[in-house]
Write a protein that holds these residues in place. Structure first.
Motif: not given
Length: 221
Positions: A72-74, A116-122
């Motif tokens: 799931x790497x962006x 990257x923020x979306x992938x981290x849930x931020x």
């Protein structure tokens, strides 16, 4: 924060690498689908910048294989194929964003930070902890109202800790933020940078967990 660039145009890849490095990323470049798969097998990438037209196949086929393995790497598709049908195909295959060539480097880095923020849930771009505020986009920091300056590698370690506050990050996990998968690793680099961070933030801002790694001290205030 390591970014894998998959691009067969050496001049374009060099320009991208320079721009990403200036924005606080650690770029690594490969030019084929095969090399990209080998690099991704080692893990540790925050995102992938992927061209579609590659010498040994299609970037879209590579994207499909990546997603088929539950990776799931962006992925930011960066390509000259910028028609609506191309964008739809890429996004439907699992790309997180799509940008046509020619492009602006500032937009590339902004889109990378976003996926990257979306992938981290931020949702928030600014990272905060116990009076420290860090803006990854501007590579600036303030601690208790005063501006601080960090070297790129100090910034990379601090950002890694701020992204997972309270979580113990091992030395090897922090080394992954500093070096490419083919780079030689300096034996005491992490310890040196942690020492420098403590000299600026206070000796108790970052805890050493013996035998495990490092984490930010205390609870967020």
């Amino acid at each position: 924060m390591r970014i894998l660039i998959v691009e067969d145009d050496a001049m374009l890849a060099d320009g991208l690498s320079v721009g990403l490095r200036l924005s606080g990323f650690t770029p690594e470049h490969v030019s084929t689908c095969a090399d990209a798969q080998e690099a991704l097998a080692h893990g540790g990438f925050a995102a992938v910048v992927l061209d579609i037209m590659l010498p040994d196949g299609s970037g879209l086929d590579l994207l499909a294989r990546i997603r088929d393995t539950a990776n799931r790497t962006p992925v930011l598709l960066l390509t000259a194929l910028d028609q609506v049908d191309d964008r739809v195909a890429g996004l439907d295959l699992g790309a997180d964003d799509y940008l046509g060539k020619p492009f602006d480097l500032d937009e590339v880095t902004a889109r990378l930070r976003s996926i990257i923020r979306r992938a981290e849930g931020r949702a928030q771009a600014v990272l905060e902890w116990n009076g420290l505020s860090v803006d990854p986009a501007k590579m600036t920091a303030q601690y208790k109202g005063r501006a601080l300056e960090f070297s790129p590698r100090e910034f990379a370690i601090l950002r890694a800790l701020l992204e997972r506050p309270g979580v113990v990050l091992s030395r090897s996990a922090l080394e992954d933020r500093l070096y490419g998968w083919q780079d030689g690793v300096e034996s005491n680099a992490v310890e040196v940078h942690i020492h420098k961070l403590r000299s600026k933030l206070g000796s108790d801002f970052i805890q050493t967990i013996r035998g495990a790694g490092y984490r930010l001290a205390g609870d967020e205030k």
